[in-house]
Structure formats: structure tokens, C-alpha cells
Enzyme design. Structure first.
Site, PDB file in Angstrom:
ATOM      1  N   ASN A  28       0.823  -1.211   0.000  1.00  0.00           N
ATOM      2  CA  ASN A  28       0.000   0.000   0.000  1.00  0.00           C
ATOM      3  C   ASN A  28       0.854   1.257   0.000  1.00  0.00           C
ATOM      4  OD1 ASN A  28      -2.459  -1.370   0.123  1.00  0.00           O
ATOM      5  ND2 ASN A  28      -2.507  -1.352   2.348  1.00  0.00           N
TER       6      ASN A  28
ATOM      7  N   ASP B  75       0.764   4.564   1.941  1.00  0.00           N
ATOM      8  CA  ASP B  75       0.144   5.073   3.163  1.00  0.00           C
ATOM      9  C   ASP B  75       0.104   6.598   3.164  1.00  0.00           C
ATOM     10  OD1 ASP B  75      -0.118   2.501   4.064  1.00  0.00           O
ATOM     11  OD2 ASP B  75       1.520   2.605   5.519  1.00  0.00           O
TER      12      ASP B  75
ATOM     13  N   GLY C  73       1.328  -1.282   3.822  1.00  0.00           N
ATOM     14  CA  GLY C  73       0.683  -2.554   3.520  1.00  0.00           C
ATOM     15  C   GLY C  73       1.249  -3.611   4.444  1.00  0.00           C
TER      16      GLY C  73
ATOM     17  N   ASN D 260       5.165  -4.410   4.821  1.00  0.00           N
ATOM     18  CA  ASN D 260       5.794  -4.103   6.104  1.00  0.00           C
ATOM     19  C   ASN D 260       6.476  -5.342   6.686  1.00  0.00           C
ATOM     20  OD1 ASN D 260       4.698  -1.551   5.880  1.00  0.00           O
ATOM     21  ND2 ASN D 260       3.087  -1.879   7.387  1.00  0.00           N
TER      22      ASN D 260
ATOM     23  N   THR E 203      -1.010 -11.198  20.597  1.00  0.00           N
ATOM     24  CA  THR E 203      -0.224 -10.025  20.946  1.00  0.00           C
ATOM     25  C   THR E 203      -1.075  -9.070  21.786  1.00  0.00           C
ATOM     26  OG1 THR E 203      -0.779  -9.008  18.808  1.00  0.00           O
ATOM     27  CG2 THR E 203       1.284 -10.224  18.948  1.00  0.00           C
TER      28      THR E 203
ATOM     29  N   GLY F 190      -0.058  -5.830  22.965  1.00  0.00           N
ATOM     30  CA  GLY F 190       0.471  -4.473  23.036  1.00  0.00           C
ATOM     31  C   GLY F 190       1.598  -4.349  24.035  1.00  0.00           C
TER      32      GLY F 190
ATOM     33  N   ASP G 158       3.899   5.814  17.949  1.00  0.00           N
ATOM     34  CA  ASP G 158       3.244   5.414  16.701  1.00  0.00           C
ATOM     35  C   ASP G 158       3.223   3.884  16.652  1.00  0.00           C
ATOM     36  OD1 ASP G 158       2.351   4.940  14.130  1.00  0.00           O
ATOM     37  OD2 ASP G 158       3.626   6.456  13.201  1.00  0.00           O
TER      38      ASP G 158
ATOM     39  N   ALA H 209       3.104   0.060  12.645  1.00  0.00           N
ATOM     40  CA  ALA H 209       3.777  -1.134  12.128  1.00  0.00           C
ATOM     41  C   ALA H 209       4.250  -2.084  13.227  1.00  0.00           C
ATOM     42  CB  ALA H 209       4.959  -0.731  11.259  1.00  0.00           C
ATOM     43  N   ALA H 210       3.753  -1.903  14.448  1.00  0.00           N
ATOM     44  CA  ALA H 210       4.225  -2.739  15.547  1.00  0.00           C
ATOM     45  C   ALA H 210       3.918  -4.216  15.318  1.00  0.00           C
ATOM     46  CB  ALA H 210       3.608  -2.265  16.861  1.00  0.00           C
ATOM     47  N   GLY H 211       2.668  -4.514  14.954  1.00  0.00           N
ATOM     48  CA  GLY H 211       2.291  -5.904  14.723  1.00  0.00           C
ATOM     49  C   GLY H 211       3.030  -6.518  13.551  1.00  0.00           C
ATOM     50  N   ASP H 212       3.229  -5.743  12.497  1.00  0.00           N
ATOM     51  CA  ASP H 212       3.944  -6.248  11.329  1.00  0.00           C
ATOM     52  C   ASP H 212       5.400  -6.555  11.674  1.00  0.00           C
ATOM     53  OD1 ASP H 212       1.647  -5.959   9.789  1.00  0.00           O
ATOM     54  OD2 ASP H 212       2.160  -3.910   9.216  1.00  0.00           O
TER      55      ASP H 212
END
Length: 302
Positions: free
Chosen positions: A11, A13, A39, A43, A223, A225, A249, A252-255
Site C-alpha cells: 500500500n 500510506d 501494507g 511491512n 499479541t 500491546g 506510533d 507497524a508494531a504488529g507487522d
């Protein structure tokens, strides 16, 4: 040497930073506006490339438009070391895009237009069928057509490739698909969508994990956090805590977590060690702005 494959979205962004996330009917002024590469698939591919050893082959299957930004994205990914032989470019279509609002606490809300990502259909995937015989680990998300995801999981099973599914964005999934998944990595929202259980603590996390085990998933990692990640294998669960950070921010933490997890496992780290590795990488990401721009490199982790 293990070979890694990421299948997923790409993507453009459009990121707007605001004091607080807008409510229905509200117009708010942005503090900053940027256009970045994103995306979930892209990521995670970048995370794998940055966090793996330089000799590790990292392949990326995705679909892009024929707009100028697609070429710019590919040039950036080549510099990261990604192998892009399996990219497809869709005529008369735009690369996927996302509108992202980020508030001062680092929380976000995102709207996505699939664009070319919607064209990544099973027939297109089968053009790259031979690649699956070379791959040891496959990482997927849910921003591409579900029938393609199922086809990729089936191909992986045929070639004894380990599969990791990050079930994002949140949506229900059939048991037939879940049975093809070795490791699933929902967050609390995604775990609720999959199981109907509201994950608020380790007890409810285990209840959600048990439902996914019954559906056929061997390993569940939820997950949580800033709390870390709850991992359950065959009904035996444990919270793997993460070090405290000040998040600015979380886009993109999960990616980053998922990419790092696959890298760790591909390097034969024990599961809990791979999760700690992923927690640390994600913990660095949330201290920075942006998606791919925020993902750390291997030498930044201890």
C-alpha cells in the site's frame, strides 16, 4: 540456510497526525501529513529483510498497480534486499492505498483501499508454484483475497513449509483454513473476531487460544500491546512480557512482531526466545514514526 516467503499487500500510506482520532462527523486539523510505503505484507517483508541475516533469502509475493509510485516502492525494496521476482503488476489498476490517522498517544485508525491487492488471485499465485518447494517459512495476512491465502497454505502443506498467519484485518475464518495454519498471531481484536472471546487478561487469552486449538491451530500467539504476547501450545499458555517503552506510533508494531517472529524461528530460536526477539523489535518500532521507516535493523537489537 532457511528461505522465507511473505505473501501479502502493498500500500501507499497517507499518514495524518492528529491531536485525537476523529469522531463521526468531526473535521480535525492535522499536525503533519506524509506519504509512506506500507501494507501489512510489505511491512512484514521489510521487517524480515532487515532483521534476518544477510545471507537469508526473503521472497515477497504481492500485486501492485502500474502507477509511478509502484516503481519507487520496488526500488526501495530492492535496496532492503528483498527478492521481487514474484511481484505482479496489474494493468489499469492503482497500487493499494491506506489513510492512517495517528493520535498523540500513538494509537491509530486506518481505512484501506485494496486496489491491485484485490487482483492477487489463486491463478496468479500458481504462476509462482515452484517457489513453494524452496521455502521453509511462509507468512501471510488478510489484506489479499482469502481464496489466495488458502491456496498458499495448501501449497505450503504440500511442501512441508511452516506457516504463520497474522489474521489482520480482523475477520472470521473457516475451520478448514485454520487447520492449515501452524502458528496464528491475532491481537485482542482479532482474537475476539475469531473466537467471540473478549481478551482482557491471561485467563481470557487462554480461553481464546483453546478455541483456536480446537479449530486445528497448534500454536496461538495473542499479541497484547505493551503487555507483550501470550503464547499457547496444546492448551499450555504463558505471557511473554516485553520491556516498557513510550509509544509514539503503533502503525507497524504488529507487522514488525510477525516478521521478527518468523526470522527468529527460521534461525532455530526456541519459540519463547523468538517471541522475545519479536517483542524487542516491535518495542523499537513503536518509538518511531511511520510504517516501514520505523522498522529496526538487526544490529539495533541486543
Amino acid at each position: 540456510m532457511k528461505t522465507l516467503l511473505i505473501l501479502g499487500s502493498s500500500n501507499i500510506d497517507h499518514v495524518m497526525r492528529v491531536e485525537q482520532l476523529p469522531r463521526a462527523g468531526e473535521t480535525c486539523l492535522t499536525q503533519n501529513y506524509q506519504v509512506q510505503f506500507g501494507g501489512k505484507g510489505a511491512n512484514q517483508a521489510v521487517a524480515c529483510a532487515r532483521l534476518s541475516k544477510p545471507t537469508t533469502p526473503v521472497h515477497f509475493i504481492s500485486a501492485l498497480g502500474t502507477d509511478p509510485m509502484a516503481k519507487t516502492m520496488c526500488s526501495a525494496w530492492e535496496k532492503e534486499g528483498l527478492i521481487l521476482d514474484s511481484l505482479s503488476f496489474i494493468d489499469n489498476e492503482r497500487t493499494g492505498s491506506a489513510m492512517i490517522f495517528v493520535d498523540k498517544q500513538g494509537e491509530n485508525c486506518i481505512a484501506v483501499n485494496a486496489g491491485a491487492n484485490a487482483a492477487l488471485l489463486p491463478d496468479m499465485l500458481l504462476k509462482h508454484k515452484a517457489l513453494f518447494s524452496q521455502v521453509n517459512y511462509l507468512l501471510l495476512q488478510l489484506e489479499t483475497p482469502i481464496e489466495t491465502i488458502e491456496q498458499a497454505l495448501l501449497l505450503s502443506k504440500q511442501h512441508q513449509c511452516h506457516t504463520i498467519l497474522n489474521p489482520a484485518p480482523a475477520r472470521p475464518l473457516d475451520t478448514a483454513l485454520l487447520k492449515l495454519v501452524d502458528i496464528i498471531t491475532p491481537n485482542e481484536t482479532e482474537a475476539f473476531e475469531l473466537t467471540g472471546i473478549n481478551v482482557t487478561d491471561t485467563s481470557s487469552a487462554q480461553q481464546a487460544a483453546n478455541k483456536l486449538h480446537l479449530a486445528g491451530v497448534h500454536c496461538v500467539i495473542i499479541t497484547l500491546g505493551s503487555q507483550g504476547a501470550y503464547v499457547s501450545e496444546k492448551g499450555d499458555g504463558q505471557l511473554i512480557k516485553t520491556s516498557p517503552t513510550v509509544a509514539i506510533d503503533t502503525v507497524a508494531a504488529g507487522d514488525t512482531f510477525n516478521g521478527a517472529l518468523m526470522v527468529g524461528l527460521s534461525e532455530n530460536m526456541p519459540l519463547h526466545q523468538a517471541i522475545r526477539f519479536a517483542n524487542q523489535a516491535a518495542g523499537i518500532t513503536v518509538t518511531r514514526h511511520g510504517a516501514q521507516a520505523a522498522i529496526p535493523k538487526r544490529n539495533e537489537l541486543t
